[in-house]
Design an enzyme around this catalytic site. Structure first.
Site, PDB file in Angstrom:
ATOM      1  CG  ASP A 186      -2.169   0.916   0.929  1.00 45.16           C
ATOM      2  OD1 ASP A 186      -2.109   1.743   0.005  1.00 45.16           O
ATOM      3  OD2 ASP A 186      -3.174   0.797   1.664  1.00 45.16           O
TER       4      ASP A 186
HETATM    5  C1  NOJ Z   1      -4.013   3.979   0.036  1.00 46.76           C
HETATM    6  C2  NOJ Z   1      -5.184   3.056   0.170  1.00 46.76           C
HETATM    7  O1  NOJ Z   1      -5.134   2.385   1.410  1.00 46.76           O
HETATM    8  C3  NOJ Z   1      -5.272   2.022  -0.954  1.00 46.76           C
HETATM    9  O2  NOJ Z   1      -6.507   1.355  -0.847  1.00 46.76           O
HETATM   10  C4  NOJ Z   1      -5.091   2.659  -2.296  1.00 46.76           C
HETATM   11  O3  NOJ Z   1      -5.187   1.668  -3.307  1.00 46.76           O
HETATM   12  C5  NOJ Z   1      -3.746   3.355  -2.330  1.00 46.76           C
HETATM   13  N1  NOJ Z   1      -3.715   4.388  -1.310  1.00 46.76           N
HETATM   14  C6  NOJ Z   1      -3.415   3.963  -3.694  1.00 46.76           C
HETATM   15  O4  NOJ Z   1      -4.162   5.109  -3.915  1.00 46.76           O
END
Ligand code: NOJ
Length: 726
Positions: A269
């Site tokens: 993430d």
């Molecule tokens: C953080 C989020 O937790 C995740 O779900 C997302 O795909 C990523 N950012 C990328 O934007």
């Protein structure tokens, strides 16, 4: 999977910098970029991004949109970088692309995984036309605590329901024509793992969990997504009992690749590898990079920790080159499997981006998906459906609002296509009735004269439609709440409107289960409308006027009070269960409230009444290798054709580990005409009764089980059967 000679040849020729480059996913600053959905990190402008691509220091770009500019970036990667390795373009395409479908939680309320498969397919068609190969969806986390802001992105509190939706969405995104098909969008189940189990429902908080709970509750939706063909997965921000998920070797390697034979890639993430330092799990960037990579985290999103840390770790020998090569191999293999080495310009076709031939079909699908997601909680005196001749007052901050229809995590939706409640009602009324519209208050604040105007409109109306609830910003990432209630300014409006005595239909807007109170809880009718997307107004009108019967069911339990959280139907049995009719003293309940939900998981009314006969079992004693057939006659005793969600629950009476009071095992939405009786039929085997046993195995244990076929998780009378030993 055997090694691909093209990939081996590349790895043999790559420098360490180029290898590390393939492991990096960075913001796509070249194309119009999605608005602020992440905190800022490593900001590079378009020119700097292009330069990184040219230098072979980028494996993937994310959250940009548009085929033409992506094509140009890809040309630079393929023609101007030394090795010509194509880029992968990723994005958060969560519940629709141009056409916005209901939030995942709302869509889960349909209890129709096939519907989710169709909306995911439509999403993939639109996203791949816009220069996107790879989506960071489906989110498959289990949401047992409604304070958590990301409940909106999940399929709710139940593992079987969430697993069915996880698999359906993967099938929908990727399609059935293979991963190289021009409209196949690579799926990424996330967030691996147990992100939904954050303590207190506070986003990013720690997770302290038993392996049994992890395996029985939180992991199955991931397994279902992989079995449906997902070859990428995103690691979670949280720690799992002290070890951050993004550097958790047991999770990312032993379980994922060892036990489950996953052969795809793990992407972090956003900056999760960097955050190992904040967790206090890594000393510095080099340590963070080393711990993540050796745990099995292949791609690093947006942090530069791999770019800066891995070359040092390779140089000092603390990360063997073979480990780096293996991560690179996984990334290149995914690129090969989706056909990028054969056609780097796949999904980067400007003409397809312009083509709008899907518009009509996807708009119709959005309307159908939205009305199938609506859950009716109350309908006193059969107030609904309305007739078109009634005098209606549409009151509340959501009445004409256009900014809170889509819900969180919609980055590329065409907002100008969205239909507000007012627009949908006016279209449905076709001048037949009359509609007064009053805002009444803001989302969080009173407005001058607002309540007075609302009361005046309510007094002269036959019925009030009260459009209240949570604005969009109350759910999504970093939006956890302590009080999961309708904001006080709106509650005040509701009380004043209800006091007029005009019947009230609450049209609830929400990204989580809410604790409904006072006039809202006691309104004559309540429709849970989540965030329904582009066709909100039409879909709500369809249900209000009876052109569609509500067929959604709650995927999350609605509590009596915020303080009950976490509250979910499939809780473990305690030693002092509350007894019906004898609620008091020394029992598992709160001082103020019973343990139960106000509206439990699986609950939802239709415009008819249904009668469930006692379930019939094919055998009262089930052989170890046999199949149990369970049937139940369901009769529509009313005078309207409806769709009913028939649910099968099981309870294991005595086991080597304490078991939940009930667990959903099967569900089926069936159309039943007025007066008709339909036999719902389900099959079960011992695999459905298996769980993590006291000795750490995964098995069913012989003994007696209760089984219900019921309209929701607190209804029905059980019948019992015995699972015989082998
Ligand atoms: C953080 C989020 O937790 C995740 O779900 C997302 O795909 C990523 N950012 C990328 O934007």
């Amino acid at each position: 999977m055997g090694h691909d000679p093209r990939i081996e040849d590349l790895i043999a020729r790559m420098t360490v910098e180029e290898k590390v480059g393939q492991l990096g996913v960075f913001a796509d600053a070249v194309r119009p970029f999605a608005p602020d959905v992440n905190p800022e990190a490593v900001a590079r402008d378009a020119a700097a991004t292009m330069e990184e691509v040219r230098a072979g220091r980028v494996g993937a770009l994310f959250n940009g949109v548009g085929a033409a500019l992506a094509r140009e970036t890809q040309r630079v990667a393929v023609e101007e970088s030394r090795l010509g390795i194509p880029l992968l373009f990723g994005a958060d395409v969560i519940h629709g692309m141009r056409t916005v479908f209901p939030i995942p939680l709302g869509e889960a309320a349909s209890f129709e995984p096939d519907l989710a498969e169709r909306t995911a397919r439509a999403t993939a068609i639109e996203a791949t036309a816009a220069g996107i190969h790879w989506t960071y969806a489906p989110m498959v986390d289990i949401a047992r605590d409604q304070r958590w802001g990301r409940v909106a992105e999940t399929s709710g509190e139940d593992t079987v329901l969430a697993s069915a939706f996880a698999a359906a969405r993967v099938r929908g995104f990727q399609g059935d024509a293979g991963l190289t098909a021009p409209d196949s969008l690579l799926a990424t189940p996330k967030h691996f793992a147990a992100y939904g189990a954050v303590l207190g429902g506070m986003d990013y908080n720690s997770v302290d969990i038993s392996e049994a709970a992890l395996r029985d509750i939180h992991l199955p939706p991931f397994k279902a997504a992989f079995d449906a063909g997902a070859i990428t997965v995103m690691s979670a921000f949280n720690d799992i009992s002290g070890v951050p998920a993004s550097a958790n070797r047991w999770l990312l390697t032993d379980l994922l690749r060892g036990e489950w034979n996953f052969d795809g890639l793990v992407v972090s993430d956003y900056t999760a590898d960097m955050e190992l330092m904040a967790h206090g799990y890594a000393e510095d960037e080099v340590d963070a990079a080393r711990r993540s990579l050796t745990a099995g985290l292949d791609m690093s999103m947006q942090s530069d920790v791999y770019a800066r840390g891995l070359p040092v770790a390779i140089e000092d020998g603390s990360v063997p080159m073979a480990v780096l090569d293996e991560a690179v191999r996984r990334v290149l293999s995914v690129k090969a499997r989706i056909g990028l080495f054969d056609d780097p310009y796949r999904c980067l076709d400007g003409a397809r981006d312009e083509d709008r031939s899907w518009l009509e079909a996807h708009t119709a699908l959005a309307r159908d998906a939205a009305r199938r997601s609506i859950v009716m909680l109350r309908n006193e005196h059969e107030l609904l459906p309305l007739t078109r001749s009634q005098k209606i007052a549409l009151i509340g901050p959501f009445a004409s609002d256009r900014d809170n229809l889509e819900g969180c995590w919609n980055l590329f939706g065409e907002r100008d296509r969205a239909v507000t409640l007012e627009e949908g009602l006016r279209a449905a009324l076709r001048d037949a009735g009359s509609l007064a519209v009053v805002e009444g208050c803001g989302f969080e604040d009173a407005i001058d004269g607002g309540v007075e105007a609302a009361v005046a409109a309510a007094r002269t109306a036959d019925v009030v439609l009260l459009a209240i609830g949570e604005p969009e910003r109350f759910s999504g990432e970093a939006q956890s709440r302590t009080q999961i209630v309708v904001p006080p300014a709106q509650q005040t409006l509701a009380e004043a409107v209800a006091a007029t005595g005009t019947p009230v239909v609450v049209l609830l807007r929400n990204g989580r289960a809410l604790a409904l109170q006072g006039a809202v809880a006691e309104a004559e009718a309540i429709l849970v409308t989540w965030f329904l997307g582009a066709e909100t107004g039409h879909a709500v009108a369809d249900v209000l006027f009876g052109d569609a019967s509500p067929s959604g069911r709650l995927p999350v339990s609605f509590p009596r009070d915020s303080g009950q959280q976490p509250l979910f139907y499939n809780h473990m049995r305690t030693g002092r269960p509350e007894l019906p009719g004898k609620p008091w003293e020394f029992k598992a309940r709160w001082r103020e409230h019973p343990q139960s939900a106000l509206y439990p998981f699986g609950f939802g009314l239709t415009y008819s009444t249904l009668d469930y006969a006692s379930p019939q079992l094919s055998a009262l004693r089930l052989g170890w290798n046999d199949t149990l057939i369970v049937t139940c006659a369901v009769t529509n005793t009313g005078d309207r054709d409806v769709e009913e969600v028939v649910q099968l629950y099981v309870h294991d009476r005595v086991a080597s580990r304490v078991r939940p009071v009930r667990e959903l095992k099967r569900f089926q939405k069936i159309a039943i005409k007025a007066g008709e009786t339909i036999e719902a039929r389900f099959t079960l085997t011992r695999a459905d009764l298996a769980f993590t046993t006291a000795d750490g195995g995964h098995a069913a244990e012989p003994g007696r089980f209760d089984i219900w076929i019921a309209p929701h998780s607190m209804a029905g009378e059980p019948v019992t059967f015995e699972l015989l030993a082998a």
